[in-house]
Each structure stands twice: as C-alpha cells, then as structure tokens.
Motif scaffolding. Structure first.
Motif, PDB file in Angstrom:
ATOM      1  N   ARG A 130       7.246  27.028  30.997  1.00  0.00           N
ATOM      2  CA  ARG A 130       6.155  26.083  31.183  1.00  0.00           C
ATOM      3  C   ARG A 130       4.898  26.621  30.522  1.00  0.00           C
ATOM      4  NH1 ARG A 130       6.995  23.997  37.412  1.00  0.00           N
ATOM      5  NH2 ARG A 130       9.159  24.672  37.647  1.00  0.00           N
ATOM      6  N   VAL A 131       4.104  25.723  29.960  1.00  0.00           N
ATOM      7  CA  VAL A 131       2.871  26.111  29.273  1.00  0.00           C
ATOM      8  C   VAL A 131       1.681  25.441  29.943  1.00  0.00           C
ATOM      9  CG1 VAL A 131       1.587  26.084  27.101  1.00  0.00           C
ATOM     10  CG2 VAL A 131       4.072  26.397  27.070  1.00  0.00           C
ATOM     11  N   ARG A 132       0.688  26.270  30.258  1.00  0.00           N
ATOM     12  CA  ARG A 132      -0.565  25.786  30.835  1.00  0.00           C
ATOM     13  C   ARG A 132      -1.712  26.270  29.969  1.00  0.00           C
ATOM     14  NH1 ARG A 132      -2.921  27.889  36.718  1.00  0.00           N
ATOM     15  NH2 ARG A 132      -4.909  26.737  36.687  1.00  0.00           N
ATOM     16  N   VAL A 133      -2.686  25.416  29.682  1.00  0.00           N
ATOM     17  CA  VAL A 133      -3.867  25.835  28.937  1.00  0.00           C
ATOM     18  C   VAL A 133      -5.076  25.787  29.861  1.00  0.00           C
ATOM     19  CG1 VAL A 133      -4.286  23.495  28.034  1.00  0.00           C
ATOM     20  CG2 VAL A 133      -5.268  25.475  26.856  1.00  0.00           C
ATOM     21  N   VAL A 134      -5.925  26.808  29.763  1.00  0.00           N
ATOM     22  CA  VAL A 134      -7.113  26.921  30.602  1.00  0.00           C
ATOM     23  C   VAL A 134      -8.336  27.126  29.719  1.00  0.00           C
ATOM     24  CG1 VAL A 134      -8.217  28.166  32.489  1.00  0.00           C
ATOM     25  CG2 VAL A 134      -5.734  27.976  32.438  1.00  0.00           C
ATOM     26  N   ASP A 135      -9.340  26.281  29.888  1.00  0.00           N
ATOM     27  CA  ASP A 135     -10.600  26.416  29.155  1.00  0.00           C
ATOM     28  C   ASP A 135     -11.460  27.451  29.866  1.00  0.00           C
ATOM     29  OD1 ASP A 135     -13.123  26.202  28.045  1.00  0.00           O
ATOM     30  OD2 ASP A 135     -13.467  24.131  28.693  1.00  0.00           O
ATOM     31  N   ILE A 136     -11.537  28.637  29.269  1.00  0.00           N
ATOM     32  CA  ILE A 136     -12.384  29.691  29.815  1.00  0.00           C
ATOM     33  C   ILE A 136     -13.768  29.677  29.166  1.00  0.00           C
ATOM     34  CG2 ILE A 136     -12.662  32.188  30.089  1.00  0.00           C
ATOM     35  CD1 ILE A 136     -10.507  31.101  31.881  1.00  0.00           C
ATOM     36  N   ALA A 166      -0.869  17.803  24.824  1.00  0.00           N
ATOM     37  CA  ALA A 166       0.067  16.803  24.313  1.00  0.00           C
ATOM     38  C   ALA A 166       1.474  17.370  24.133  1.00  0.00           C
ATOM     39  CB  ALA A 166      -0.440  16.255  22.986  1.00  0.00           C
ATOM     40  N   GLY A 167       1.617  18.680  24.323  1.00  0.00           N
ATOM     41  CA  GLY A 167       2.935  19.304  24.196  1.00  0.00           C
ATOM     42  C   GLY A 167       3.394  19.482  22.761  1.00  0.00           C
ATOM     43  N   LYS A 168       2.461  19.524  21.801  1.00  0.00           N
ATOM     44  CA  LYS A 168       2.825  19.539  20.394  1.00  0.00           C
ATOM     45  C   LYS A 168       2.485  20.839  19.668  1.00  0.00           C
ATOM     46  CE  LYS A 168       4.356  15.290  20.328  1.00  0.00           C
ATOM     47  NZ  LYS A 168       5.796  15.005  20.075  1.00  0.00           N
ATOM     48  N   SER A 169       2.017  21.850  20.376  1.00  0.00           N
ATOM     49  CA  SER A 169       1.666  23.108  19.710  1.00  0.00           C
ATOM     50  C   SER A 169       2.912  23.944  19.446  1.00  0.00           C
ATOM     51  CB  SER A 169       0.699  23.914  20.584  1.00  0.00           C
ATOM     52  OG  SER A 169       1.409  24.484  21.673  1.00  0.00           O
ATOM     53  N   GLY A 170       2.727  25.014  18.665  1.00  0.00           N
ATOM     54  CA  GLY A 170       3.834  25.924  18.413  1.00  0.00           C
ATOM     55  C   GLY A 170       4.420  26.490  19.687  1.00  0.00           C
ATOM     56  N   VAL A 171       3.561  26.950  20.599  1.00  0.00           N
ATOM     57  CA  VAL A 171       4.091  27.545  21.829  1.00  0.00           C
ATOM     58  C   VAL A 171       4.744  26.500  22.718  1.00  0.00           C
ATOM     59  CG1 VAL A 171       1.976  27.405  23.249  1.00  0.00           C
ATOM     60  CG2 VAL A 171       3.626  29.243  23.640  1.00  0.00           C
ATOM     61  N   ASN A 172       4.249  25.256  22.709  1.00  0.00           N
ATOM     62  CA  ASN A 172       4.917  24.206  23.477  1.00  0.00           C
ATOM     63  C   ASN A 172       6.364  24.048  23.011  1.00  0.00           C
ATOM     64  OD1 ASN A 172       1.889  22.416  23.374  1.00  0.00           O
ATOM     65  ND2 ASN A 172       2.817  23.083  25.283  1.00  0.00           N
ATOM     66  N   VAL A 173       6.536  23.956  21.700  1.00  0.00           N
ATOM     67  CA  VAL A 173       7.870  23.738  21.136  1.00  0.00           C
ATOM     68  C   VAL A 173       8.777  24.937  21.402  1.00  0.00           C
ATOM     69  CG1 VAL A 173       9.146  23.415  18.979  1.00  0.00           C
ATOM     70  CG2 VAL A 173       7.020  22.151  19.378  1.00  0.00           C
ATOM     71  N   LEU A 174       8.266  26.141  21.138  1.00  0.00           N
ATOM     72  CA  LEU A 174       9.080  27.334  21.307  1.00  0.00           C
ATOM     73  C   LEU A 174       9.372  27.626  22.778  1.00  0.00           C
ATOM     74  CD1 LEU A 174       7.375  29.526  18.577  1.00  0.00           C
ATOM     75  CD2 LEU A 174       9.623  28.422  18.452  1.00  0.00           C
ATOM     76  N   ALA A 175       8.393  27.388  23.642  1.00  0.00           N
ATOM     77  CA  ALA A 175       8.616  27.582  25.075  1.00  0.00           C
ATOM     78  C   ALA A 175       9.674  26.616  25.589  1.00  0.00           C
ATOM     79  CB  ALA A 175       7.313  27.400  25.841  1.00  0.00           C
ATOM     80  N   GLY A 176       9.679  25.407  25.041  1.00  0.00           N
ATOM     81  CA  GLY A 176      10.674  24.434  25.458  1.00  0.00           C
ATOM     82  C   GLY A 176      12.092  24.896  25.210  1.00  0.00           C
ATOM     83  N   GLN A 177      12.288  25.742  24.196  1.00  0.00           N
ATOM     84  CA  GLN A 177      13.631  26.238  23.883  1.00  0.00           C
ATOM     85  C   GLN A 177      14.181  27.166  24.962  1.00  0.00           C
ATOM     86  OE1 GLN A 177      15.256  24.970  21.046  1.00  0.00           O
ATOM     87  NE2 GLN A 177      13.422  23.702  21.292  1.00  0.00           N
TER      88      GLN A 177
END
Length: 342
Positions: free
Chosen positions: A103-109, A88-99
């Motif tokens: 780009r942020v990708r999540v992978v279910d391992i 949803a783009g709402k995590s801490g890293v999403n917000v900080l990476a946006g600055q």
C-alpha cells in the motif's frame, strides 16, 4: 530517550541452525539465508511471520535550493503535481508497489502549495510550505525539526496500528538529493565533491552547481551539526526530520523498515544519532546511483539487497526487494530438512 527493543538473538541462532539443516549445501542460498535469519530475529520466531502487509509512506516536501540554485533538472512545482499523481495511483511506486501488494500513502510535510482539493489526511501533518535554501539560510525554524520528527513517529504508529508488517519510507521533493548530500557530508565529514551526484539527471555543470550549494551550506552551518535536531534545522528539511522519526518509531515498535534510496539513507544516518539501536531494525532495499547513499550505507553497516541502477526515489527501489524478503522467509518456512531424506 526513545527505548528501542533488541532483535531476538536466540531466534537468530535458531534460524542459522535450521538453515544449515535444510536440504541444500551449507550456505548455498547466500544472502537469502542471511535475510531469513534477520527476519527471525526481528520477529522473535522461527520461521518468521509472513510479510503480508507492506506499507510505503511517501514524505513530500519542497526545498529552497530547488529555486535560484538550479540544482535539479525539474522545477519544484513538480512536487505538488506528483502528490496528485500518487493519489491517482499512477506514479512509479504505485505501479511497482502494486506488483507486491504493498500500500502507498503520500503525506504532505512541506510542499510549497496549498494542494487544494487534496484529502485532509494528506495534509494533516504539514509543518510548513517548503524548506529554506540551505546554502543561504536554515532549512527550518526553531522547533520545526522536532515537530516533524514527532509527525514521522505518529505516522509510523498509525501504519503499524493498522497492521503493517514492513515499513518503507519514500520521498518526493525536487532538490532532495542536494539536501541528502549535505546531511551525509555533515554527519560523516565527507567533502561535498565526493557525495554529490547527478540527481534527476543534471549535466556536469549542474552537478558543479550542486557541489557549490552543498559546500556553501556546510560552511554556513559549521559548528551546528553535532546535535541531530540542530543539523536537521540547519541543513535538512521537514521531510528529512519526519522520515527520521518514521524510521526510529518503526524500530521502537519492533517492525522492520526497508530503506529506499539516497534520501532515506541520509535520514537514517541522522536517525541513528537520535536512537543508535534503531539501525538494528533497518535493511537497505537497493543501491542508488547517488554516491551519498553509498557513504550512508557503509556507515550504517548495511548492504543493499538489490542493485538495479535505480534513482527514482518514492520508495520504488525498496518495494522491489519485498519479493526477495518473502523468498527468504519461504526457504526457512517451507524447505525440507536433510534429516528427513529417505
């Protein structure tokens, strides 16, 4: 054997000479000069190329130690919930990476959930549902560490093929700091008491439980930690193995990797056992509050770029260092020379 190229020592020497010739006193820009020369060596050119395409990959998975052992302030169901937050783009890293335009990708391992409704590409590399409780059983079944490692390599290849200039490994999994502490203690022969921290913010009783879990895990796996894949099988996780593969493949492709916190530091220690020269392509983005990261970085010969007291994980600390790396590149690319002064 994974072939790792060496950074360009000639470009590094040329960079140092140019830095000394800039319109400033010798060494006046401190660590920025070191980083500028490092980037020149990595890129094989002076100045180095821009770091325009920065990619964070968050490796998500659950750990058995987050169950009955109570090593975290949060239940492990949070891992699956956080995957949806990343998307949803709402995590801490999403917000900080946006600055910094990353780009942020999540992978279910190894998330212990089917993650119904989540895009297929998130689950394409799934190895298993959760890892074993390392104090009483192996984290992985035979062959799973190798499969996860290769998954991490494939993920790095995909990001690099898509244009990545800089890779950042992130992590999401309740119980991560306990697993990281066990890996660091096993690789370096450090007592559990010295490497275990408070993780998500547990109290002293919670930290004592974590110490006991790591001690039990180390005793159970005694004699099986010298070989890296055996170590990952006994004490690691699918996520740790995938992160190690990601780090090694970034180096194999000659792309700089910016380590995040405690989990990527532990994975880096194991990755170096698999491909020793890979460490030449890694920088430490920030200093975690977790003690095991300090042990890992010292062993790797890495000094954190930032120290902001962060302990979130996700890649959130490393993305803060991207601006510093870009500043390091800018000084060697754009500052004038003393010789050009009128």
């Amino acid at each position: 054997m994974i072939e790792i190229p060496l950074p360009d020592s000639g470009a590094h020497a040329d960079a140092l000479a140019r830095l000394d010739a800039l319109v400033k006193p010798l060494g006046a820009l401190g660590r920025l000069e070191e980083l500028a020369a490092w980037l020149c060596a990595a890129h094989g050119t002076v100045p180095p190329r821009p770091l325009d395409d920065v990619r964070v990959v968050v490796f998500a998975g659950d750990h058995g130690v987050a169950g009955a052992s109570a090593v975290s302030a949060y239940p492990r169901e949070i891992t699956a919930a956080m995957v949806r937050v990343f998307l949803a783009g709402k995590s801490g890293v999403n917000v900080l990476a946006g600055q910094v335009g990353a780009r942020v990708r999540v992978v279910d391992i190894a998330v212990d959930d089917d993650l119904d409704g989540v895009p297929d590409e998130v689950r394409a590399y799934k190895i298993r549902r959760g890892s074993g409780a390392i104090d009483v059983e192996d984290a992985l079944e035979a062959g799973e560490a190798e499969r996860a490692f290769e998954a991490g390599r494939a993920i790095a290849d995909a990001e690099i093929d898509a244009g990545a200039d800089l890779l950042i490994p992130g992590d999401m999994g309740i119980g991560n700091t306990t697993v990281a502490s066990a890996l660091v203690a096993a690789v370096l022969g450090v007592p559990a008491e010295d490497v275990v921290g408070t993780g998500t913010g547990v109290d002293e009783a919670g930290r004592a439980r974590k110490v006991a879990v790591v001690e039990a895990a180390l005793a159970r796996a005694a004699g099986r930690t010298a070989e890296p894949f055996s170590l990952l099988t006994a004490l690691g996780s699918a996520c740790a193995a995938a992160t190690a593969g990601f780090l090694v493949q970034g180096a194999a492709r000659g792309v700089p990797v910016l380590l995040d916190g405690v989990y990527s530091g532990a994975a880096a220690l194991v990755a170096r056992e698999i491909a020793p020269d890979a460490a030449r392509w890694w920088l430490a983005g920030h200093r975690s509050t977790e003690p095991s990261q300090a042990f890992a970085l010292k062993a790797l010969g890495l000094a954190p770029i930032l120290d902001l007291g962060l302990r979130l994980g996700e890649g959130s600390g490393a993305v803060q260092a991207v601006s510093t790396l870009r500043a390091a590149r800018a000084i060697i690319a754009e500052m004038g020379l003393l010789a050009d002064l009128a």
